[in-house]
Motif scaffolding. Structure first.
Motif, PDB file in Angstrom:
ATOM      1  N   ASN A 108      10.391   0.345   4.931  1.00 21.82           N
ATOM      2  CA  ASN A 108       9.338   1.361   4.836  1.00 21.82           C
ATOM      3  C   ASN A 108       8.136   1.107   5.747  1.00 21.82           C
ATOM      4  OD1 ASN A 108       7.482   3.318   3.198  1.00 21.82           O
ATOM      5  ND2 ASN A 108       6.498   1.304   3.000  1.00 21.82           N
TER       6      ASN A 108
ATOM      7  N   ASN B  97       5.559  -9.802   9.178  1.00 20.04           N
ATOM      8  CA  ASN B  97       5.428  -8.721  10.159  1.00 20.04           C
ATOM      9  C   ASN B  97       6.848  -8.271  10.507  1.00 20.04           C
ATOM     10  OD1 ASN B  97       5.148  -7.106  12.375  1.00 20.04           O
ATOM     11  ND2 ASN B  97       3.858  -8.525  13.536  1.00 20.04           N
TER      12      ASN B  97
ATOM     13  N   TYR C 270       5.115   8.243  17.715  1.00 19.11           N
ATOM     14  CA  TYR C 270       5.418   8.292  16.278  1.00 19.11           C
ATOM     15  C   TYR C 270       6.653   9.155  15.984  1.00 19.11           C
ATOM     16  CZ  TYR C 270       4.599   8.448  11.223  1.00 19.11           C
ATOM     17  OH  TYR C 270       4.739   8.347   9.860  1.00 19.11           O
TER      18      TYR C 270
ATOM     19  N   LEU D  17       3.159   4.410   0.113  1.00 15.59           N
ATOM     20  CA  LEU D  17       4.498   4.774  -0.357  1.00 15.59           C
ATOM     21  C   LEU D  17       5.315   3.545  -0.726  1.00 15.59           C
ATOM     22  CD1 LEU D  17       5.290   7.639   2.209  1.00 15.59           C
ATOM     23  CD2 LEU D  17       4.227   7.782  -0.046  1.00 15.59           C
TER      24      LEU D  17
ATOM     25  N   LYS E 148      10.394   7.718  14.814  1.00 13.47           N
ATOM     26  CA  LYS E 148      10.957   8.132  13.529  1.00 13.47           C
ATOM     27  C   LYS E 148      12.295   8.857  13.710  1.00 13.47           C
ATOM     28  CE  LYS E 148       7.779   6.606  10.661  1.00 13.47           C
ATOM     29  NZ  LYS E 148       8.083   5.561   9.673  1.00 13.47           N
TER      30      LYS E 148
ATOM     31  N   SER F  81       0.852  -1.202   0.000  1.00 16.25           N
ATOM     32  CA  SER F  81       0.000   0.000   0.000  1.00 16.25           C
ATOM     33  C   SER F  81       0.882   1.244   0.000  1.00 16.25           C
ATOM     34  CB  SER F  81      -0.868  -0.042   1.273  1.00 16.25           C
ATOM     35  OG  SER F  81      -1.524   1.185   1.501  1.00 16.25           O
TER      36      SER F  81
ATOM     37  N   THR G 270      -2.259   8.203   1.592  1.00  9.68           N
ATOM     38  CA  THR G 270      -2.080   6.748   1.627  1.00  9.68           C
ATOM     39  C   THR G 270      -3.132   6.168   2.573  1.00  9.68           C
ATOM     40  OG1 THR G 270      -0.610   6.745   3.541  1.00  9.68           O
ATOM     41  CG2 THR G 270       0.426   7.101   1.385  1.00  9.68           C
TER      42      THR G 270
ATOM     43  N   ASP H  34       4.859  -7.681   3.340  1.00 13.36           N
ATOM     44  CA  ASP H  34       3.796  -6.917   3.996  1.00 13.36           C
ATOM     45  C   ASP H  34       3.006  -7.871   4.878  1.00 13.36           C
ATOM     46  OD1 ASP H  34       2.410  -3.939   3.114  1.00 13.36           O
ATOM     47  OD2 ASP H  34       1.189  -5.299   4.342  1.00 13.36           O
TER      48      ASP H  34
END
Ligand SMILES: NC(=O)c1ccc[n+]([C@@H]2O[C@H](COP(=O)([O-])OP(=O)(O)OC[C@H]3O[C@@H](n4cnc5c(N)ncnc54)[C@H](O)[C@@H]3O)[C@@H](O)[C@H]2O)c1
Length: 273
Positions: A93, A66, A174, A21, A178, A19, A209, A40
């Motif tokens: 990603n 996973n 998050y 990006l 990152k 899915s 997305t 994925d």
């Protein structure tokens, strides 16, 4: 110039490639003649993507995975190297922001109370860290294991503009995950530079997305996000393809340890609460 941007024949892994990006990375590499393995955890979406791309004539394989499962991730990377004979580019990603996530931005583009730290649950923290930081670490480690031996390769992780500066809608785990992944990328870039392996990050701004339940497809929510983007719009996944090819190819042969924002100028504007 065409030679510089050539990725034909490369063996490529994309995690979270069913899915958004990741799918755009996989499509870009396939369309330029690379052999791509998409990993994925969404088995149904993965199978649909693989069926479509194979029907289009691309050299693409699917692997349910996973990224937080370190043993299976090591095994999946080993399978690719055994089958393809090399590993040239890895897009690490896969990433999540489980609800309320991106949705917790009010209509003026400010952080809503759902994302205040005192309302942030341990469960949400753990989920985000497991995928966005642990999963990135496992992917980088597995890629490095093969590429250091080969003495070549390009590793690209997907971070976020929230790794560059605090941003309104996103909460505790998050941006922390990152930013930590970005620093891990720099550390690894230094460690692998002499072995011919480059490590970089793409830091996207808002792209339409399926992240956070596809909130960026919602017209009203889109408007709230658009208000924080100097270029005044949300990007489409296709717009990341040029940067993907650039970082995977010899066009970027002297670039390592860099985090490149692709965000319509969002990281230039002042942070809001
Ligand atoms: N869309 C944006 O605006 C945006 C902005 C900044 C960063 N990002 C980052 O981009 C990356 C891709 O996200 P996207 O926006 O394309 O979202 P998306 O939800 O459209 O795609 C993510 C894919 O990753 C898969 N995935 C999720 N958890 C996984 C796991 N544990 N193991 C394997 N696969 C898993 C999902 O099944 C999905 O196919 C993420 O790292 C995300 O944090 C996105």
């Amino acid at each position: 110039m065409q030679q510089r941007f050539k990725v034909t024949g490369q063996s490529v892994i994309v995690t979270g490639g069913a899915s958004g990006l990741g799918l755009a990375f996989a499509e870009a590499m396939c369309s330029e003649g690379a052999r791509v393995t998409i990993m994925d955890m969404n088995e149904i979406a993965l199978s649909q993507v693989i069926t479509r791309m194979q029907a289009e004539g691309h050299s693409v394989t699917g692997r349910v995975l996973n990224v937080a499962d370190r043993q299976d991730l090591d095994l999946a990377f080993d399978e690719v190297v055994a089958r393809e004979g090399s590993l040239d580019t890895v897009f690490a990603n896969a990433g999540i922001d489980p609800g309320p996530g991106f949705a917790a931005l009010d209509m003026e583009g400010n952080k809503s109370a759902q994302n205040y730290i005192e309302n942030y649950t341990d469960d949400r923290w753990d989920k985000v860290m497991r995928v966005n930081l642990d999963g990135a670490f496992y992917s980088l480690r597995a890629a490095a294991r093969h590429m250091r031996r080969q003495k070549s390769g390009s590793i690209i992780i997907t971070t976020s503009i929230s790794a560059l500066r605090p941003s309104g809608g996103l909460a505790s785990a998050y941006p922390a995950a990152k930013a930590a992944a970005a620093q891990l990328m720099r550390h690894l870039a230094l460690e692998l530079a002499a072995d011919g392996v480059r490590v970089n990050a793409i830091a996207p701004g808002p792209f339409a997305t399926n992240i956070a339940g596809g909130v960026l497809h919602d017209e009203e929510r889109r408007a709230a996000f658009t208000s924080i983007v100097p270029m005044g719009r949300i990007a489409e996944p296709d717009e990341i393809k040029g940067l993907a090819i650039f970082l995977a190819s010899s066009a970027s042969s002297f670039i390592t340890g860099q985090q490149i924002a692709i965000d319509g100028g969002t990281s230039l504007s002042s942070a809001r609460q």
